[in-house]
Design a protein around this motif. Structure first.
Motif, PDB file in Angstrom:
ATOM      1  N   GLU A  52       0.856  -1.272   0.052  1.00 15.72           N
ATOM      2  CA  GLU A  52       0.095   0.079  -0.042  1.00 15.72           C
ATOM      3  C   GLU A  52       0.843   1.306  -0.018  1.00 15.72           C
ATOM      4  O   GLU A  52       2.275   1.319   0.744  1.00 15.72           O
ATOM      5  N   ALA A  53       0.413   2.264  -0.824  1.00 20.23           N
ATOM      6  CA  ALA A  53       1.293   3.569  -0.999  1.00 20.23           C
ATOM      7  C   ALA A  53       0.992   4.104   0.431  1.00 20.23           C
ATOM      8  O   ALA A  53       2.185   4.658   1.104  1.00 20.23           O
ATOM      9  N   TYR A  54      -0.134   4.237   1.087  1.00 19.29           N
ATOM     10  CA  TYR A  54      -0.364   4.687   2.247  1.00 19.29           C
ATOM     11  C   TYR A  54      -1.788   4.250   2.838  1.00 19.29           C
ATOM     12  O   TYR A  54      -1.895   4.180   4.106  1.00 19.29           O
ATOM     13  N   GLY A  55      -2.604   4.192   2.086  1.00 17.92           N
ATOM     14  CA  GLY A  55      -3.834   3.579   2.424  1.00 17.92           C
ATOM     15  C   GLY A  55      -4.981   4.693   2.847  1.00 17.92           C
ATOM     16  O   GLY A  55      -4.899   5.175   3.928  1.00 17.92           O
ATOM     17  N   LEU A  56      -5.475   5.354   1.985  1.00 12.90           N
ATOM     18  CA  LEU A  56      -6.533   6.546   2.292  1.00 12.90           C
ATOM     19  C   LEU A  56      -7.524   5.886   3.230  1.00 12.90           C
ATOM     20  O   LEU A  56      -8.007   6.581   4.160  1.00 12.90           O
ATOM     21  N   ALA A  57      -7.926   4.657   2.970  1.00 11.36           N
ATOM     22  CA  ALA A  57      -9.134   4.261   4.084  1.00 11.36           C
ATOM     23  C   ALA A  57      -8.807   4.163   5.177  1.00 11.36           C
ATOM     24  O   ALA A  57      -9.474   4.265   6.261  1.00 11.36           O
ATOM     25  N   LEU A  58      -7.350   3.831   5.668  1.00 10.92           N
ATOM     26  CA  LEU A  58      -6.829   3.763   6.943  1.00 10.92           C
ATOM     27  C   LEU A  58      -7.005   5.239   7.718  1.00 10.92           C
ATOM     28  O   LEU A  58      -7.465   5.255   8.862  1.00 10.92           O
ATOM     29  N   ARG A 106       2.596  -2.893   8.146  1.00  9.92           N
ATOM     30  CA  ARG A 106       3.427  -1.746   8.223  1.00  9.92           C
ATOM     31  C   ARG A 106       3.923  -1.985   6.896  1.00  9.92           C
ATOM     32  O   ARG A 106       5.364  -2.446   6.600  1.00  9.92           O
ATOM     33  N   GLU A 107       3.410  -1.122   6.044  1.00  9.84           N
ATOM     34  CA  GLU A 107       3.880  -1.191   4.284  1.00  9.84           C
ATOM     35  C   GLU A 107       3.948   0.217   3.996  1.00  9.84           C
ATOM     36  O   GLU A 107       3.321   1.038   4.391  1.00  9.84           O
ATOM     37  N   GLY A 108       4.907   0.493   3.005  1.00 10.10           N
ATOM     38  CA  GLY A 108       4.820   1.736   2.362  1.00 10.10           C
ATOM     39  C   GLY A 108       4.693   2.924   3.399  1.00 10.10           C
ATOM     40  O   GLY A 108       5.664   3.151   4.265  1.00 10.10           O
ATOM     41  N   LEU A 122       0.540  -1.583  14.105  1.00 12.33           N
ATOM     42  CA  LEU A 122       1.116  -1.860  12.738  1.00 12.33           C
ATOM     43  C   LEU A 122       1.814  -3.156  12.913  1.00 12.33           C
ATOM     44  O   LEU A 122       2.532  -3.453  13.973  1.00 12.33           O
ATOM     45  N   VAL A 123       1.799  -4.248  11.883  1.00 11.48           N
ATOM     46  CA  VAL A 123       2.241  -5.294  12.025  1.00 11.48           C
ATOM     47  C   VAL A 123       3.234  -5.424  10.700  1.00 11.48           C
ATOM     48  O   VAL A 123       3.174  -5.082   9.765  1.00 11.48           O
TER      49      VAL A 123
END
Length: 386
Positions: A288-294, A308-310, A324-325
């Motif tokens: 995920e680039a950052y995840g707007l849904a988050l 814990r991506e991007g 974050l995992v």
């Protein structure tokens, strides 16, 4: 009369029929500019997106982009000077969606050229995306000012931007108002959704809002299924909002767990109620680039468990607004979900902090100020470069 900002989103125009985080962010950028009195004009609807890396397609789009750029220049030059664009802003240029228009139009008009959420991947210099990668590198080097949304993008862009050109941060953002309103009506939304969807209002609701594409979205769903399969002894229900071509495979993987409700795709105004009514947002966020849904979850006061991506850490504060995992760790993901399911008071506290974090640091108002300052500085930066 205030001159408009020419806006272009090569990955997907803001009026595209298919919902996505890219479409929402493009619209948010336009709203942020207009909120500070900078009118926006959509320069083009040309999609330069190439998912697979097809050199023939890239050459065809490059040629089309050249013709469209010439057409735009003629159109703008036929206007009175006070109605021509004051600057050009391209959103999300990278090796799969290069900007074949902006640099030449900005040069032809003598206006600043800005990029928002440009990204640069040196490993794409060779291979099927080489042509589009090279175009993206040229655009970044040409830009007078680049707005990076994540620390990861900042690291990759720094080497390409030589002073007096500037690299500034514009963290992911949204308008928190619809989510704040939904949060205030949480009890009503939960009761209505419980009755409509058959969810038990006394049991915890896990939520995911994501398209069902046959790419990293599908991979995230499958990782989620693997993680939740480890929590059969814990009481929970999963509410899934989204649709797409990979839905049969995703439904098959999740349905084996039981306790799943698929709401399908929703009109744009409805998701805030789902976020506000739920208890925990869960998403492995594969690549995920950052995840707007988050970020939307945080705005609604919903704590998050995510991979814990991007740039995910830009929108979820680990241990504060969620957990974050490590990437690709279903066991760790399950443990994090289990931990927060067991601690409702901690979930509530995280949700409170998350809503405040978005309202104060990731809001439309905050982004408007950054964009306004960038556009105010851009003419001087362009002049200094020449």
């Amino acid at each position: 009369m205030i001159r408009p900002v020419a806006f272009y989103a090569p990955i997907k125009p803001p009026g595209h029929a298919t919902p996505s985080g890219d479409r929402r962010m493009a619209r948010a950028l336009i709203a942020a500019l207009e909120a500070v009195g900078r009118p926006v004009e959509l320069a083009s609807r040309l999609r330069s997106y190439d998912r697979t890396g097809d050199p023939v397609r890239q050459r065809r789009i490059e040629a089309l982009g050249g013709r469209l750029a010439d057409h735009l220049l003629r159109r703008y030059r036929n206007r009175p000077p006070d109605r021509r664009p004051q600057a050009w802003l391209t959103y999300h240029a990278y090796h799969k969606s290069p900007d074949w228009l902006g640099p030449s139009v900005a040069d032809g008009l003598g206006i600043p050229y800005l990029l928002a959420e440009a990204s640069f991947a040196p490993k794409r210099a060779a291979g099927p995306f080489a042509r589009a990668h090279a175009a993206t590198e040229r655009a970044i080097r040409r830009a007078d000012l680049v707005l990076a949304l994540t620390a990861r993008d900042t690291e990759c862009l720094t080497a390409l931007i030589a002073p007096p050109a500037e690299l500034r941060r514009l963290p992911p953002f949204l308008d928190p108002a619809p989510f704040r309103a939904a949060r205030a009506a949480r009890a009503r939304h939960r009761a209505e959704l419980s009755a409509r969807l058959g969810l038990d209002p006394a049991a915890p609701w896990l939520l995911v809002v994501a398209m069902m594409r046959a790419d990293v979205k599908r991979d995230s769903y499958l990782q989620l299924a693997a993680a939740l399969g480890r929590l059969r002894a814990r009481t929970w229900q999963l509410l899934v909002v989204g649709d797409g071509p990979a839905r049969p495979e995703i439904e098959g993987a999740l349905s084996r767990l039981g306790r799943i409700v698929f709401a399908g795709a929703l009109p744009e105004a409805e998701p805030p109620a789902y976020y506000a009514a739920a208890d925990l947002y869960v998403w492995p966020a594969v690549r995920e680039a950052y995840g707007l849904a988050l970020l939307e979850a945080g705005a609604a006061g919903l704590p998050v468990v995510a991979g814990r991506e991007g740039g995910v850490a830009e929108v979820v504060i680990d241990g504060v607004t969620g957990l974050l995992v490590p990437a690709g760790d279903p066991a760790g993901f399950a443990a994090a979900v289990d931990h927060l399911l067991a601690e409702p008071q901690r979930r509530l506290a995280m949700g409170e902090v998350g809503a405040r974090f978005v309202a104060e640091e990731r809001s439309l108002e905050t982004a408007s100020a950054i964009l306004d300052a960038a556009l105010a500085a851009a003419p001087a930066i362009r002049a200094a470069r020449r």
